[in-house]
Scaffold this motif. Structure first.
Motif, PDB file in Angstrom:
ATOM      1  N   LYS A 154      18.673   8.907 -11.718  1.00 28.45           N
ATOM      2  CA  LYS A 154      19.542   8.079 -11.058  1.00 28.45           C
ATOM      3  C   LYS A 154      19.692   8.167  -9.256  1.00 28.45           C
ATOM      4  N   ILE A 155      19.569   9.621  -8.972  1.00 22.63           N
ATOM      5  CA  ILE A 155      19.477   9.888  -7.614  1.00 22.63           C
ATOM      6  C   ILE A 155      18.360   9.065  -6.862  1.00 22.63           C
ATOM      7  N   PHE A 156      17.292   8.974  -7.587  1.00 20.80           N
ATOM      8  CA  PHE A 156      15.976   8.653  -6.968  1.00 20.80           C
ATOM      9  C   PHE A 156      16.321   6.906  -6.472  1.00 20.80           C
ATOM     10  N   VAL A 157      16.822   6.257  -7.969  1.00 21.78           N
ATOM     11  CA  VAL A 157      16.980   5.070  -7.962  1.00 21.78           C
ATOM     12  C   VAL A 157      17.809   4.711  -6.554  1.00 21.78           C
ATOM     13  N   ILE A 158      18.993   5.152  -6.739  1.00 23.01           N
ATOM     14  CA  ILE A 158      20.010   5.165  -5.522  1.00 23.01           C
ATOM     15  C   ILE A 158      19.560   5.474  -4.343  1.00 23.01           C
ATOM     16  N   ALA A 159      18.964   6.414  -3.974  1.00 16.32           N
ATOM     17  CA  ALA A 159      18.329   6.722  -2.697  1.00 16.32           C
ATOM     18  C   ALA A 159      17.352   5.737  -2.204  1.00 16.32           C
TER      19      ALA A 159
ATOM     20  N   PHE B 281       0.915  -1.132  -0.088  1.00 13.76           N
ATOM     21  CA  PHE B 281      -0.083  -0.044   0.067  1.00 13.76           C
ATOM     22  C   PHE B 281       0.819   1.399   0.090  1.00 13.76           C
ATOM     23  N   PHE B 282       2.089   1.353   0.857  1.00 11.25           N
ATOM     24  CA  PHE B 282       2.810   2.522   0.831  1.00 11.25           C
ATOM     25  C   PHE B 282       3.710   2.700  -0.391  1.00 11.25           C
ATOM     26  N   ASN B 283       4.091   1.429  -1.006  1.00 15.11           N
ATOM     27  CA  ASN B 283       4.663   1.594  -2.489  1.00 15.11           C
ATOM     28  C   ASN B 283       3.823   1.941  -3.551  1.00 15.11           C
ATOM     29  N   SER B 284       2.706   1.545  -3.339  1.00 15.62           N
ATOM     30  CA  SER B 284       1.665   2.040  -4.595  1.00 15.62           C
ATOM     31  C   SER B 284       1.207   3.416  -4.260  1.00 15.62           C
ATOM     32  N   ALA B 285       1.007   3.937  -3.195  1.00 19.84           N
ATOM     33  CA  ALA B 285       0.615   5.309  -2.614  1.00 19.84           C
ATOM     34  C   ALA B 285       1.488   6.340  -3.123  1.00 19.84           C
ATOM     35  N   ILE B 286       3.032   6.136  -2.803  1.00 13.96           N
ATOM     36  CA  ILE B 286       3.961   7.142  -3.103  1.00 13.96           C
ATOM     37  C   ILE B 286       4.533   7.066  -4.191  1.00 13.96           C
TER      38      ILE B 286
ATOM     39  N   LEU C  42       6.891  -0.289  11.023  1.00 16.43           N
ATOM     40  CA  LEU C  42       7.713   0.934  10.587  1.00 16.43           C
ATOM     41  C   LEU C  42       8.717   0.443   9.416  1.00 16.43           C
ATOM     42  N   ILE C  43       9.508  -0.679   9.729  1.00 20.53           N
ATOM     43  CA  ILE C  43      10.393  -0.945   8.617  1.00 20.53           C
ATOM     44  C   ILE C  43       9.812  -1.634   7.415  1.00 20.53           C
ATOM     45  N   ARG C  44       8.625  -2.152   7.604  1.00 20.88           N
ATOM     46  CA  ARG C  44       7.983  -2.561   6.421  1.00 20.88           C
ATOM     47  C   ARG C  44       7.486  -1.366   5.517  1.00 20.88           C
ATOM     48  N   VAL C  45       6.998  -0.164   6.380  1.00 19.56           N
ATOM     49  CA  VAL C  45       6.766   0.909   5.669  1.00 19.56           C
ATOM     50  C   VAL C  45       7.786   1.736   4.929  1.00 19.56           C
ATOM     51  N   ALA C  46       9.056   1.586   5.531  1.00 21.26           N
ATOM     52  CA  ALA C  46      10.338   2.216   4.959  1.00 21.26           C
ATOM     53  C   ALA C  46      10.466   1.317   3.703  1.00 21.26           C
ATOM     54  N   GLN C  47      10.192  -0.078   3.672  1.00 26.03           N
ATOM     55  CA  GLN C  47      10.624  -0.669   2.505  1.00 26.03           C
ATOM     56  C   GLN C  47       9.580  -0.342   1.346  1.00 26.03           C
ATOM     57  N   GLY C  48       8.577  -0.041   1.594  1.00 21.07           N
ATOM     58  CA  GLY C  48       7.522   0.489   0.713  1.00 21.07           C
ATOM     59  C   GLY C  48       7.745   1.706   0.035  1.00 21.07           C
ATOM     60  N   VAL C  49       8.456   2.576   0.850  1.00 17.06           N
ATOM     61  CA  VAL C  49       8.856   4.046   0.453  1.00 17.06           C
ATOM     62  C   VAL C  49      10.200   3.773  -0.472  1.00 17.06           C
TER      63      VAL C  49
END
Length: 434
Positions: free
Chosen positions: A82-87, A62-67, A110-117
């Motif tokens: 490139k900077i977005f991919v590396i970040a 859900f976080f992955n799709s929303a962002i 919270l870690i799962r949310v960070a992974q989605g981001v």
């Protein structure tokens, strides 16, 4: 176009995506086992442990799709992919490692949310780069090759993960490392390798490689006000069809227990059934992408969506493990026929720097469908039908969605590749997605 002919930057992105996908797919196997092992403890926010586990697993999608649309839009406006991919890959690296030092439900959530981001930052910029670095005549082939590498990593991850967890604990430099910790370390290294590959081998395209600039309006269109007789924007339509496709693909996993019991099979057979879909994707993504460059995008998308109807439906009615393997393999062929041509068609429409915004519609849609699929399967499995297996209802639902996707694409999406009287391939001038 073969691998030797592809822009080395696209190939580097493909290898990076393969490494990243392998690390992420590790967690498909590892994370549920890790949560259920008793290592994770603490408050569950007043929810049952099974429910909080489901929420944790779904939060990524859900976080992955929303962002993703916002990340794609930002990469368009900055002109720097490139900077977005590396970040994103570095954020995944930190998140994957952090699993080894936390032990509460809140921290894992919270870690799962960070992974989605992290994935949301990476994916739109990556596919935008593939789109911009590929020639119009080879876009389908480039998308197919890129996604083939991704599926190789995705397919290898769960296979290796089970062995890594089961083989623990390990001794390393005098320290004992559990199987779970080892799996998280592998995921950490995988995303870090991806970031290093992108940093060393990939560069943003030069302005002259982009063609025309993106317009000021980088919003995602829903309605089509330019094409006569059409109601929906073509990219939005492809996004809806991608959601429907992904839901049907993701129905199998949460029904593992019911399927094993009904078919009289063990977990090994279920793993083979899961892998059959991935194998078909690996075998057919690249050739179908190349064929869409030659013969057009829309026929393959329509054929794939139409094939999804019986192959999804069959999974609720087969009575043998072999039958399920065949159904999953053919469903993988159908998915391959949709994915690369759909991405290429959207890429044909995306002009200049609008690739991130436009293609994020499809990547977001697929991620959303993968998140919705397991939830809908769990809910609909409780509905009994007067025919088929006890869990047939989710697959009937998935087949209906695939048929709706076919009708939407047939009526609302125009072809972007045509041949003139001389038989030479030419690009259509599609309506702008924004």
């Amino acid at each position: 176009m073969g691998i030797r002919d592809i822009d080395r930057r696209i190939l580097a992105l493909a290898f990076a995506r393969m490494a990243d996908a392998m690390g992420n797919s590790f967690l498909i196997i590892v994370l549920p086992l890790y949560i259920a092992s008793g290592v994770v403890s603490g408050g569950t926010f007043g929810l049952a442990p099974a429910l909080i586990t489901g929420i944790i697993l779904s939060m990524f999608g859900f976080f992955n799709s929303a962002i993703q649309p916002f990340a794609g839009n930002l990469s368009d406006r900055s002109g720097r992919r490139k900077i977005f991919v590396i970040a994103g890959l570095l954020l995944l690296t930190v998140a994957n490692f952090t699993y080894t030092v936390v032990g509460s439900y809140a921290a894992v959530l919270l870690i799962r949310v960070a992974q989605g981001v992290g994935v949301a930052l990476t994916v739109p910029a990556t596919v935008a780069l593939v789109n911009e670095l590929s020639a119009d005549a080879d876009r389908g082939s480039a998308m197919g090759i890129f996604n083939t590498f991704r599926m190789v990593g995705f397919g290898l991850g769960p296979v290796v993960a089970g062995g890594v967890v089961a083989g623990g604990p390990y001794e390393f430099l005098g320290a004992s490392i559990t199987g779970f910790e080892s799996a998280f370390y592998v995921a950490t290294v995988s995303s870090l390798v991806g970031a290093v590959l992108v940093h060393v081998l990939v560069s943003d395209p030069e302005p002259e490689e982009l063609g025309e600039e993106a317009g000021e309006d980088l919003s995602i269109a829903i309605l089509d006000r330019e094409r006569e007789g059409k109601l929906l924007d073509p990219v939005f339509t492809l996004g809806v069809a991608s959601v429907f496709m992904a839901v049907g693909i993701a129905l199998l996993e949460p029904l593992a227990t019911h399927i094993n019991a009904t078919l009289g099979q063990n977990a090994t057979w279920f793993g083979i059934e899961f892998a059959a879909f991935v194998l078909a994707q690996v075998l057919f993504q690249a050739p179908i992408g190349a064929w869409s460059d030659e013969y057009g995008r829309k026929p393959f998308i329509l054929a794939g969506l139409l094939l999804l109807v019986p192959t999804t439906l069959a999974q609720g009615f087969v009575t043998t493990p072999a039958g399920m393997v065949v159904a999953r393999f053919l469903q993988g062929v159908a998915g391959a026929a949709v994915f690369a041509p759909a991405m290429a068609l959207a890429g044909d429409i995306a002009k200049g720097r609008s690739s991130g915004t436009t293609l994020s519609v499809l990547t977001m849609a697929f991620g959303l469908g993968v998140a919705i699929g397991p939830l809908s399967a769990g809910y609909l499995a409780g509905f009994s039908l007067p025919f088929g297996t006890s869990y047939a209802a989710p697959f009937v639902f998935g087949a209906v969605l695939a048929l709706l996707g076919f009708l939407l694409v047939y009526s609302q999406v125009d072809e972007t590749v045509h041949r003139g009287r001389s038989g030479e391939r030419s690009e259509a001038e599609p309506a702008a997605a924004d």
